[in-house]
Write a protein that holds these residues in place. Sequence first.
Motif, PDB file in Angstrom:
ATOM      1  N   MET A 346       8.555   0.289   3.509  1.00 30.91           N
ATOM      2  CA  MET A 346       9.402   1.195   2.752  1.00 30.91           C
ATOM      3  C   MET A 346       9.310   0.980   1.245  1.00 30.91           C
ATOM      4  SD  MET A 346      10.755   3.328   4.756  1.00 30.91           S
ATOM      5  CE  MET A 346      11.869   4.029   3.548  1.00 30.91           C
ATOM      6  N   HIS A 347       8.796  -0.164   0.816  1.00 33.98           N
ATOM      7  CA  HIS A 347       8.777  -0.472  -0.613  1.00 33.98           C
ATOM      8  C   HIS A 347       7.975   0.559  -1.420  1.00 33.98           C
ATOM      9  CE1 HIS A 347       9.854  -5.025  -0.141  1.00 33.98           C
ATOM     10  NE2 HIS A 347      10.861  -4.216   0.115  1.00 33.98           N
ATOM     11  N   ALA A 348       6.854   1.004  -0.878  1.00 34.74           N
ATOM     12  CA  ALA A 348       6.013   1.954  -1.615  1.00 34.74           C
ATOM     13  C   ALA A 348       6.782   3.249  -1.906  1.00 34.74           C
ATOM     14  CB  ALA A 348       4.742   2.252  -0.828  1.00 34.74           C
ATOM     15  N   GLU A 349       7.506   3.755  -0.920  1.00 38.38           N
ATOM     16  CA  GLU A 349       8.275   4.985  -1.128  1.00 38.38           C
ATOM     17  C   GLU A 349       9.420   4.752  -2.111  1.00 38.38           C
ATOM     18  OE1 GLU A 349       9.583   6.876   2.415  1.00 38.38           O
ATOM     19  OE2 GLU A 349       7.626   6.784   3.404  1.00 38.38           O
ATOM     20  N   TRP A 350      10.112   3.617  -1.958  1.00 41.51           N
ATOM     21  CA  TRP A 350      11.212   3.317  -2.881  1.00 41.51           C
ATOM     22  C   TRP A 350      10.715   3.221  -4.317  1.00 41.51           C
ATOM     23  CZ3 TRP A 350      13.845  -1.245   0.229  1.00 41.51           C
ATOM     24  CH2 TRP A 350      14.465  -0.707   1.356  1.00 41.51           C
ATOM     25  N   ILE A 351       9.577   2.559  -4.492  1.00 41.47           N
ATOM     26  CA  ILE A 351       9.030   2.402  -5.843  1.00 41.47           C
ATOM     27  C   ILE A 351       8.626   3.752  -6.416  1.00 41.47           C
ATOM     28  CG2 ILE A 351       7.062   1.474  -7.133  1.00 41.47           C
ATOM     29  CD1 ILE A 351       7.257  -1.013  -5.330  1.00 41.47           C
ATOM     30  N   ARG A 352       7.986   4.592  -5.610  1.00 43.58           N
ATOM     31  CA  ARG A 352       7.609   5.933  -6.081  1.00 43.58           C
ATOM     32  C   ARG A 352       8.834   6.707  -6.538  1.00 43.58           C
ATOM     33  NH1 ARG A 352       6.336   9.778  -1.426  1.00 43.58           N
ATOM     34  NH2 ARG A 352       8.575   9.403  -1.276  1.00 43.58           N
ATOM     35  N   TRP A 372       1.534   1.144 -14.462  1.00 47.01           N
ATOM     36  CA  TRP A 372       0.425   0.258 -14.080  1.00 47.01           C
ATOM     37  C   TRP A 372       0.867  -0.600 -12.899  1.00 47.01           C
ATOM     38  CZ3 TRP A 372      -4.247   0.977 -16.136  1.00 47.01           C
ATOM     39  CH2 TRP A 372      -4.358   1.558 -17.406  1.00 47.01           C
ATOM     40  N   MET A 373       0.038  -0.624 -11.857  1.00 51.52           N
ATOM     41  CA  MET A 373       0.397  -1.355 -10.643  1.00 51.52           C
ATOM     42  C   MET A 373      -0.773  -2.220 -10.184  1.00 51.52           C
ATOM     43  SD  MET A 373       1.928   0.242  -7.117  1.00 51.52           S
ATOM     44  CE  MET A 373       2.862  -0.745  -5.960  1.00 51.52           C
ATOM     45  N   PHE A 374      -0.540  -3.522 -10.081  1.00 52.11           N
ATOM     46  CA  PHE A 374      -1.558  -4.480  -9.644  1.00 52.11           C
ATOM     47  C   PHE A 374      -1.107  -5.024  -8.291  1.00 52.11           C
ATOM     48  CE2 PHE A 374      -4.769  -7.585  -9.757  1.00 52.11           C
ATOM     49  CZ  PHE A 374      -5.530  -7.452 -10.915  1.00 52.11           C
ATOM     50  N   ASP A 391      -1.711   3.469  -1.257  1.00 53.13           N
ATOM     51  CA  ASP A 391      -2.721   4.497  -1.526  1.00 53.13           C
ATOM     52  C   ASP A 391      -2.264   5.855  -1.011  1.00 53.13           C
ATOM     53  OD1 ASP A 391      -4.316   2.587  -2.662  1.00 53.13           O
ATOM     54  OD2 ASP A 391      -5.665   2.365  -0.954  1.00 53.13           O
ATOM     55  N   GLY A 392      -1.662   5.862   0.173  1.00 53.56           N
ATOM     56  CA  GLY A 392      -1.208   7.126   0.743  1.00 53.56           C
ATOM     57  C   GLY A 392      -0.063   7.746  -0.043  1.00 53.56           C
ATOM     58  N   ILE A 393       0.795   6.913  -0.598  1.00 53.14           N
ATOM     59  CA  ILE A 393       1.938   7.407  -1.364  1.00 53.14           C
ATOM     60  C   ILE A 393       1.507   8.030  -2.687  1.00 53.14           C
ATOM     61  CG2 ILE A 393       3.982   6.678  -2.659  1.00 53.14           C
ATOM     62  CD1 ILE A 393       4.541   6.871   0.273  1.00 53.14           C
TER      63      ILE A 393
END
Length: 457
Positions: A346-352, A372-374, A391-393
């Motif tokens: 869920m982190h990727a969606e929350w961050i977006r 910028w995301m590393f 990548d999908g998000i």
Amino acid sequence: MESLAPTSILPPLGRLLSTPGQKVHQALQGLRSVYFPLQRSAVFIPTAKGPLAALKASHVKGDETPRVIDSGYASAEEDEDEHDDTTTTIDGRISQAQKSLRPTAAADDDEDDPLELLRGDAFERSFAIKWLTGFMSRAEPWIASVDEGSAEGTLRSELLEDAIRILSAFNGDDDEAELVELTRSFSFVTSGEGSTSPVLIELNDAPVSAEDHTSVGLQSWGSCILFAERLCVDTQKYLADPRPVEERGRPLRILELGAGTGMLSIVAAKVLSAMDPPPKIVATDYHPDVLANLKRNIETNFPTTAKNPSCPIEVYTLDWESPATQAPFDKPFDIILAADVVYHPMHAEWIRDCVSKLLLKPTETSSGGVFWMFMAIRSWGRHEGLDKMVDGIFRCPEAKGEEKGLEEGEGQGEGEGKQREERERRLVFTSQENVEKQGGIGRADEAGYKFSKIMWL
């Protein structure tokens, strides 16, 4: 009775590269039996039949119990403890516990319990903590010296996790808390005009909680170190002001998500120290212990004095799922930085969604802010494949299909079309670089890294 004193059972760190995993496992089990007998080891020693299958079977699917997550590159330079396996002395000292555990011709039934004496021996306890800390700093080459796909490679990686669990358990004792923290110094090369001095940073890495996986920010991770190197070498690229020249009268606003130990914010403040007006840098995290350590690190690197009464970095709590709207989050940020912040699907969606609310939107004269995301590419373990979810998000929509309908439709007025365009804007990758893993940086499950530039489409 065989001695369980740490000075007797812990293998010499100076010869760690030639030490098999089984020997380290036995040593850790000995420590656990003495100090934390109720703590269960997460390490499973495979049988002769199907070792890899046995290892995988030991992890029950659906078990969501948080495991200790280690940074894998704690760099405390401990002295080489070249003690022999059979010796009972260090620097000429013999511990009280070892004396008590030596066999005697006649032992009284009412004699003190040897294990209790051992647990109370401050010298042995301090030695165990020092050994675990040194083991953490040397574990990466030890793990890398064998095939990571082999049973031995898997065992060594699990033993690193196990050592962190024990070290974190020691940290539960307030009297020992300071002994398990690592002060790390970093020197980053710069290439800025008129300056060849390196950027020097000192950070405190605290042990990760064995019970709370959200405390991973207590340590500096490989992605963060590599990102910091780039900020220093090419500041003009990664911290370039995205605003039109006529809008640069106000301070540049920089936000760090999941700041952890604060490395990126501290580097940004140092390399932009000559900027006029000074930038507003906001470092954020969520876990209370992480925030406390973050403030400590910032104060260490920017001590307030009569000459410099203010700190260039502000620290705030930020919940990605429900970001705050009060200051300083009431105004957009020009640049957002994040390193290794995704540890749950869920982190990727929350961050977006969070970045969508906080990043500067495009205007007629500007393309908006930059994110910028590393991120580490983890090839196995509980975090395997999370980079693909990111990548999908943030993937760019296809030229047809998803992109259809973004343009002003027939019969729409100009104002209505513009409102729809603003609603349909999304954050996407505008570039992505694969970064190879560097020796001595990163943990065993990291196969490499992805460095992404994300902007508005």
